[in-house]
Design a protein around this motif. Structure first.
Motif, short mmCIF file in Angstrom:
data_model
loop_
_atom_site.label_atom_id
_atom_site.label_comp_id
_atom_site.label_asym_id
_atom_site.label_seq_id
_atom_site.Cartn_x
_atom_site.Cartn_y
_atom_site.Cartn_z
N PHE A 60 -8.20 -11.64 -22.61
CA PHE A 60 -7.00 -11.06 -21.99
C PHE A 60 -6.27 -12.10 -21.13
O PHE A 60 -5.05 -12.03 -20.97
CB PHE A 60 -7.36 -9.82 -21.17
CG PHE A 60 -7.55 -8.60 -22.02
CD1 PHE A 60 -6.48 -8.04 -22.72
CD2 PHE A 60 -8.79 -7.98 -22.16
CE1 PHE A 60 -6.64 -6.91 -23.52
CE2 PHE A 60 -8.97 -6.85 -22.94
CZ PHE A 60 -7.88 -6.32 -23.63
N MET A 63 -4.08 -13.94 -23.43
CA MET A 63 -2.95 -13.06 -23.78
C MET A 63 -1.94 -13.00 -22.64
O MET A 63 -0.73 -12.98 -22.87
CB MET A 63 -3.47 -11.66 -24.11
CG MET A 63 -4.21 -11.60 -25.44
SD MET A 63 -5.23 -10.13 -25.61
CE MET A 63 -4.00 -8.82 -25.56
N LEU A 76 -1.52 -6.20 -18.46
CA LEU A 76 -2.73 -6.99 -18.69
C LEU A 76 -3.47 -7.27 -17.38
O LEU A 76 -4.70 -7.33 -17.36
CB LEU A 76 -2.38 -8.31 -19.41
CG LEU A 76 -1.89 -8.11 -20.86
CD1 LEU A 76 -1.24 -9.38 -21.40
CD2 LEU A 76 -3.02 -7.66 -21.77
N VAL A 79 -5.63 -4.39 -16.88
CA VAL A 79 -6.78 -4.44 -17.77
C VAL A 79 -7.85 -5.36 -17.19
O VAL A 79 -9.04 -5.03 -17.14
CB VAL A 79 -6.37 -4.92 -19.19
CG1 VAL A 79 -7.58 -5.13 -20.08
CG2 VAL A 79 -5.40 -3.92 -19.83
N LEU A 80 -7.40 -6.52 -16.71
CA LEU A 80 -8.33 -7.49 -16.12
C LEU A 80 -9.02 -6.90 -14.88
O LEU A 80 -10.22 -7.08 -14.68
CB LEU A 80 -7.59 -8.79 -15.76
CG LEU A 80 -7.27 -9.68 -16.97
CD1 LEU A 80 -6.24 -10.74 -16.63
CD2 LEU A 80 -8.55 -10.35 -17.48
N VAL A 133 -3.78 -9.45 -29.30
CA VAL A 133 -3.63 -7.99 -29.29
C VAL A 133 -4.39 -7.39 -30.48
O VAL A 133 -5.12 -6.40 -30.33
CB VAL A 133 -2.13 -7.58 -29.35
CG1 VAL A 133 -2.00 -6.07 -29.52
CG2 VAL A 133 -1.39 -8.04 -28.10
N MET A 136 -8.23 -7.32 -29.97
CA MET A 136 -8.68 -6.35 -28.97
C MET A 136 -8.37 -4.93 -29.41
O MET A 136 -9.10 -4.00 -29.07
CB MET A 136 -8.07 -6.66 -27.59
CG MET A 136 -8.59 -7.96 -26.99
SD MET A 136 -10.38 -8.23 -27.21
CE MET A 136 -11.05 -7.37 -25.81
N GLN A 175 -5.48 2.73 -23.12
CA GLN A 175 -5.47 1.28 -23.26
C GLN A 175 -5.37 0.87 -24.74
O GLN A 175 -4.62 -0.03 -25.10
CB GLN A 175 -6.75 0.72 -22.65
CG GLN A 175 -6.66 -0.75 -22.32
CD GLN A 175 -7.88 -1.19 -21.55
OE1 GLN A 175 -8.09 -0.76 -20.42
NE2 GLN A 175 -8.69 -2.03 -22.15
N LEU A 179 -2.19 -1.16 -26.85
CA LEU A 179 -2.35 -2.27 -27.81
C LEU A 179 -1.71 -1.89 -29.15
O LEU A 179 -1.04 -2.69 -29.79
CB LEU A 179 -3.83 -2.59 -28.01
CG LEU A 179 -4.56 -3.21 -26.80
CD1 LEU A 179 -6.06 -3.24 -27.04
CD2 LEU A 179 -4.05 -4.61 -26.50
#
Ligand code: VIB
Length: 217
Positions: A60, A63, A76, A79-80, A133, A136, A175, A179
């Protein structure tokens, strides 16, 4: 539905149908659905899996640097944050509960677990934003699908039950949806390349999930 009306995400999934099915029907998945994954197999899986959470942060991260704009970067970053706090947190709590020590975790990883880590990282590092993307999406959509199914089954081990439920919750499904939307708004010219990245990720996933069944911690 005509080809052009089918979303790109669905087209790349269908193009990988054998690998997709191979993962949905994987002995690791069917063992969980039948409530017969052994404690030793689950322990081995958790150790490999914790290593992957850190790899996912690196993927990520690639990305985030390549993302087209601030909107994607902000998502993102969330997400992290979830990986760094909730997922790593789950492993810290679980390893303490199960008595899985740092020494046990330091044992060498099996080749297919290393191949998964290196293969996924290589695509994220060398490919473009949408390749990241695609891999994941393969990883999350595949988990969202089997865990949503398995969440309805009896799972006696409460730690495993929690892990499955985590991937059937609305936050995780959202999530995977995000994506999917990224892929759906991509130019169709990228379809063959994104399909190849998606399939490659699923093939690496299949071997990753065979490892805990063959070698126990
Ligand atoms: C081997 C392996 N493959 C896929 C997932 C599904 N998954 C759950 S969280 C996450 C990272 C982004 O949130 C991903 C990909 C997993 N857990 N382990």
């Amino acid at each position: 539905m005509t080809q052009s009306k089918t979303p790109l995400s669905e087209r790349i999934r269908v193009a990988s149908q054998p690998a997709w099915d191979g993962m949905q029907e994987h002995p690791f998945v069917t063992a969980i659905e039948a409530d017969r994954l052994s404690d030793a197999e689950f322990r081995a899986y958790l150790i490999y899996e914790c290593d992957f959470v850190e790899t996912a942060m690196l993927i990520f991260g690639h990305m985030l640097v390549k993302a087209p704009g601030l909107e994607e970067r902000r998502w993102l970053a969330g997400v992290l944050q979830a990986l760094a706090v909730e997922q790593i947190g789950y492993f810290e709590t679980t390893f303490a509960k199960l008595g899985i020590t740092t020494e046990v975790r330091a044992k060498a990883m099996p080749p297919s677990v290393l191949a998964f880590r290196d293969g996924m990282l290589k695509i994220a590092a060398e490919g473009n934003y949408l390749d990241g993307v695609a891999i994941m999406l393969a990883a999350e959509w595949m988990y969202a699908t089997w865990c949503s199914r398995a969440a309805k089954c009896t799972i006696s081990n409460p730690v495993l039950k929690r892990w499955v439920d985590l991937h059937a919750e609305p936050e995780f499904l959202a999530q995977a949806d995000w994506l999917r939307r990224q892929i759906d708004s991509a130019t169709p010219a990228l379809e063959p390349q994104l399909a190849a990245s998606f399939r490659h990720a699923l093939e690496l996933e299949i071997d990753f999930h065979t490892a805990p069944l063959e070698r126990t911690a």
